[in-house]
Design a protein around this motif. Structure first.
Motif, PDB file in Angstrom:
ATOM      1  N   PHE A   1       0.860  -1.185   0.000  1.00 45.89           N
ATOM      2  CA  PHE A   1       0.000   0.000   0.000  1.00 45.89           C
ATOM      3  C   PHE A   1       0.890   1.225   0.000  1.00 45.89           C
ATOM      4  O   PHE A   1       1.687   1.428   0.918  1.00 45.89           O
TER       5      PHE A   1
ATOM      6  N   TYR B   1       3.236   8.810   8.603  1.00 46.83           N
ATOM      7  CA  TYR B   1       1.852   9.322   8.627  1.00 46.83           C
ATOM      8  C   TYR B   1       1.654  10.093   9.936  1.00 46.83           C
ATOM      9  O   TYR B   1       1.194  11.224   9.958  1.00 46.83           O
TER      10      TYR B   1
ATOM     11  N   SER C   1      -9.884   2.613  -0.254  1.00 47.23           N
ATOM     12  CA  SER C   1      -8.762   3.521  -0.455  1.00 47.23           C
ATOM     13  C   SER C   1      -7.749   2.779  -1.325  1.00 47.23           C
ATOM     14  O   SER C   1      -7.293   1.694  -0.948  1.00 47.23           O
TER      15      SER C   1
ATOM     16  N   LYS D   1     -11.584   6.095  -3.109  1.00 47.90           N
ATOM     17  CA  LYS D   1     -10.631   7.156  -2.779  1.00 47.90           C
ATOM     18  C   LYS D   1      -9.301   6.744  -3.374  1.00 47.90           C
ATOM     19  O   LYS D   1      -8.902   5.583  -3.234  1.00 47.90           O
TER      20      LYS D   1
ATOM     21  N   LYS E   1      -5.109   7.703  -3.661  1.00 52.20           N
ATOM     22  CA  LYS E   1      -4.019   8.476  -3.089  1.00 52.20           C
ATOM     23  C   LYS E   1      -3.404   9.300  -4.202  1.00 52.20           C
ATOM     24  O   LYS E   1      -3.206   8.794  -5.318  1.00 52.20           O
TER      25      LYS E   1
ATOM     26  N   ASP F   1      -6.823  11.636  -1.681  1.00 51.18           N
ATOM     27  CA  ASP F   1      -6.127  11.861  -0.409  1.00 51.18           C
ATOM     28  C   ASP F   1      -4.652  12.108  -0.677  1.00 51.18           C
ATOM     29  O   ASP F   1      -3.952  11.225  -1.197  1.00 51.18           O
TER      30      ASP F   1
ATOM     31  N   ASN G   1      -2.336  13.039   1.706  1.00 53.69           N
ATOM     32  CA  ASN G   1      -1.465  12.826   2.863  1.00 53.69           C
ATOM     33  C   ASN G   1      -0.412  13.927   3.000  1.00 53.69           C
ATOM     34  O   ASN G   1       0.782  13.649   3.142  1.00 53.69           O
TER      35      ASN G   1
ATOM     36  N   GLU H   1      -8.789  15.114   0.591  1.00 48.44           N
ATOM     37  CA  GLU H   1      -8.336  14.854   1.963  1.00 48.44           C
ATOM     38  C   GLU H   1      -6.898  15.313   2.142  1.00 48.44           C
ATOM     39  O   GLU H   1      -6.018  14.957   1.352  1.00 48.44           O
TER      40      GLU H   1
ATOM     41  N   ASP I   1      -7.562  14.950   7.978  1.00 45.15           N
ATOM     42  CA  ASP I   1      -7.259  13.654   8.587  1.00 45.15           C
ATOM     43  C   ASP I   1      -6.153  13.880   9.625  1.00 45.15           C
ATOM     44  O   ASP I   1      -6.437  14.027  10.829  1.00 45.15           O
TER      45      ASP I   1
ATOM     46  N   LYS J   1     -10.687   8.790  12.865  1.00 42.65           N
ATOM     47  CA  LYS J   1      -9.976   7.536  13.113  1.00 42.65           C
ATOM     48  C   LYS J   1      -9.856   7.385  14.617  1.00 42.65           C
ATOM     49  O   LYS J   1      -9.340   8.285  15.293  1.00 42.65           O
TER      50      LYS J   1
ATOM     51  N   GLY K   1      -9.389   4.630   7.652  1.00 47.98           N
ATOM     52  CA  GLY K   1      -8.783   3.324   7.911  1.00 47.98           C
ATOM     53  C   GLY K   1      -7.285   3.447   8.071  1.00 47.98           C
ATOM     54  O   GLY K   1      -6.673   4.425   7.620  1.00 47.98           O
ATOM     55  N   MET K   2      -6.694   2.476   8.741  1.00 48.96           N
ATOM     56  CA  MET K   2      -5.250   2.442   8.966  1.00 48.96           C
ATOM     57  C   MET K   2      -4.706   1.042   8.675  1.00 48.96           C
ATOM     58  O   MET K   2      -3.838   0.564   9.392  1.00 48.96           O
ATOM     59  N   LEU K   3      -5.233   0.415   7.625  1.00 49.02           N
ATOM     60  CA  LEU K   3      -4.780  -0.936   7.265  1.00 49.02           C
ATOM     61  C   LEU K   3      -4.896  -1.865   8.473  1.00 49.02           C
ATOM     62  O   LEU K   3      -4.012  -2.695   8.730  1.00 49.02           O
ATOM     63  N   GLU K   4      -5.993  -1.728   9.201  1.00 51.00           N
ATOM     64  CA  GLU K   4      -6.188  -2.510  10.416  1.00 51.00           C
ATOM     65  C   GLU K   4      -6.429  -3.984  10.112  1.00 51.00           C
ATOM     66  O   GLU K   4      -7.027  -4.328   9.094  1.00 51.00           O
TER      67      GLU K   4
ATOM     68  N   ASP L   1     -13.504   4.299   4.884  1.00 49.46           N
ATOM     69  CA  ASP L   1     -12.437   3.422   4.380  1.00 49.46           C
ATOM     70  C   ASP L   1     -12.486   2.134   5.187  1.00 49.46           C
ATOM     71  O   ASP L   1     -11.503   1.728   5.813  1.00 49.46           O
TER      72      ASP L   1
ATOM     73  N   TYR M   1      -6.839  -6.913   2.351  1.00 53.00           N
ATOM     74  CA  TYR M   1      -5.583  -6.644   3.056  1.00 53.00           C
ATOM     75  C   TYR M   1      -4.790  -7.898   3.421  1.00 53.00           C
ATOM     76  O   TYR M   1      -3.568  -7.906   3.310  1.00 53.00           O
TER      77      TYR M   1
HETATM   78  O1  OSB Z   1      -4.446   8.670   5.066  1.00 54.50           O
HETATM   79  O2  OSB Z   1      -6.243   7.615   5.302  1.00 54.50           O
HETATM   80  C1  OSB Z   1      -5.011   7.613   5.271  1.00 54.50           C
HETATM   81  C2  OSB Z   1      -3.637   4.046   5.479  1.00 54.50           C
HETATM   82  C3  OSB Z   1      -2.578   4.243   6.338  1.00 54.50           C
HETATM   83  C4  OSB Z   1      -2.304   5.506   6.800  1.00 54.50           C
HETATM   84  C5  OSB Z   1      -3.103   6.579   6.411  1.00 54.50           C
HETATM   85  C6  OSB Z   1      -4.184   6.398   5.564  1.00 54.50           C
HETATM   86  C7  OSB Z   1      -4.423   5.105   5.066  1.00 54.50           C
HETATM   87  C8  OSB Z   1      -5.464   4.816   4.107  1.00 54.50           C
HETATM   88  C9  OSB Z   1      -5.902   3.380   4.023  1.00 54.50           C
HETATM   89  O3  OSB Z   1      -5.960   5.611   3.341  1.00 54.50           O
HETATM   90  C10 OSB Z   1      -7.258   3.149   4.533  1.00 54.50           C
HETATM   91  C11 OSB Z   1      -7.526   1.679   4.693  1.00 54.50           C
HETATM   92  O4  OSB Z   1      -7.947   1.078   3.715  1.00 54.50           O
HETATM   93  O5  OSB Z   1      -7.316   1.139   5.802  1.00 54.50           O
END
Ligand code: OSB
Ligand code: MG
Length: 380
Positions: free
Chosen positions: A30, A66, A146, A172, A174, A199, A201, A224, A249, A273, A301-304, A326, A333
């Protein structure tokens, strides 16, 4: 929220806490403007009281690109400050835990990992789904995806086609300098009406305002975090120069930050988040503020892994979460997730909010065991 139904006068006695680090390879790397993730190093938290257990996940990433928090800083904060602040203590409600952690500055992700686990424990002790315990009303949540930065526009288009075919309600992508107009134009050419977001970032500056205003023609739902990761001032200036709503964010670390961003005109939409704002006490407060002021919010989301994903689903059941989050299927994943069943998305691009107690998904202990690289137990 009012007092939960079920057992009255319930209290949470924190008898023990387990910290565990697991390693989970991602199905696909990612990539964002701030880095590339190939494999996750995730901290899982288990809290135990005499009545129940609860599960939480730390959303800190492997590197500080991040957020300043990382898996290792969060482990240190949890082990040396967050857990000692609560271990052996009794709380009347999970909602009171955040106040007990307030003297620890920053480190919201470390605090949220524990705080969210205690909300799960409290909901399980009362035999209630966490979504309902929080006051959430949605039975199904709308889902988006995302999509990271790809090597070619062709690869991006095939990823978008696949997610649209799976039913996701919005996409979404990047973006970063040099990867914005071309990919967005290509998506719009093929999907003129797709609900679409971008997004950055934090990859642009106010000097890019004309370029960012040029993105208005793509009719994005929002852009974003185009500017600095801790900025609110320049975002307010930018919002005056572009039509597309800005969504923040990175700089929103509390409900108060959300209020200030809205009052300053820095954004019109907020990405919530749990990890970034320190847990449910703040999320509930921010949800209430946004409902009162008709500010749309959505769950980032945070790739949980599954445990964090299940918490995101519970939070997304709150009234303010009107836009698709997200929050997507486990299989996007991980080959094998940490919960059973894995998180699945319906063909209409929704996730059903589970009806079981707590987060409504059970940790898959054999999967977690195989992924574990370190464990530490804390007992009162
Ligand atoms: O900026 O939203 C973000 C993932 C890791 C750190 C920051 C972000 C993201 C994502 C992924 O956009 C969202 C996901 O699919 O978990
Ligand atoms: Mg973001």
């Amino acid at each position: 929220m009012g007092p939960a139904r079920g057992t009255s006068q319930a209290v949470i006695r924190i008898r023990s806490v387990e910290l565990r680090e697991i390693h989970l390879p991602l199905v696909h790397p990612f990539e964002t403007s701030s880095g590339r993730t190939v494999s996750r190093r995730i901290i899982l938290v288990t809290v135990r009281s005499p009545e129940a257990e609860g599960f939480g996940e730390c959303t800190a990433g492997e590197d500080p690109y991040y957020s300043g928090e990382t898996t290792d800083t969060a482990w240190h904060l949890l082990a040396d400050f967050v857990i000692p602040a609560v271990l052996g203590r009794t709380f009347e409600r999970a909602r009171d835990v955040a106040a007990a952690l307030r003297s620890i500055r920053g480190n919201e992700m470390a605090k949220a990992a524990l705080e969210t686990a205690l909300w799960d424990l409290e909901a399980r002790a009362r035999n209630l789904p966490l979504s309902r315990h929080l006051g959430g009303t949605r039975e199904e949540i709308p889902c988006g995806v995302s999509i990271g930065i790809q090597n070619t526009v062709g690869a991006l288009l095939s990823a978008v086609r696949q997610e649209v075919a799976a039913g996701y309600q919005r996409v979404k992508i990047k973006i970063k300098p040099g990867w914005e107009i071309e990919p967005l134009q290509a998506i719009r050419d093929e999907f003129p009406d797709l609900p679409l977001m971008a997004d950055a970032n934090a990859a642009f500056s106010l000097d890019d305002a004309d370029l960012l205003a040029g993105l208005d023609r793509f009719r994005l739902m929002m852009i974003e975090q185009p500017l600095g990761h801790n900025d609110m001032a320049d975002h307010a200036l930018l919002q005056k120069r572009i039509q597309t709503p800005i969504c923040l964010d990175e700089p929103i670390h509390s409900a108060e930050d959300g209020r200030k961003a809205i009052e300053l005109g820095s954004c019109r939409i907020i990405n919530v988040k749990l990890g970034r704002i320190g847990g449910y006490a703040e999320a509930l407060q921010l949800n209430d503020y946004c409902v009162r002021h008709s500010i749309p919010v959505w769950c980032g989301g945070m790739l949980e892994s599954g445990i964090g994903r299940a918490h995101n689903i519970a939070m997304s059941s709150l009234a303010g979460f009107v836009l698709p989050g997200d929050v997507s299927a486990s299989r996007r994943y991980f080959e094998e997730d940490t919960v059973r069943p894995p998180v699945m998305v319906t063909p209409r691009g929704t996730i059903r909010v589970p009806a079981g107690p707590g987060i409504g998904y059970e940790p898959d202990s054999s999967r977690i065991q195989r992924a574990t690289v370190r464990i530490r137990e804390f007992s009162a």
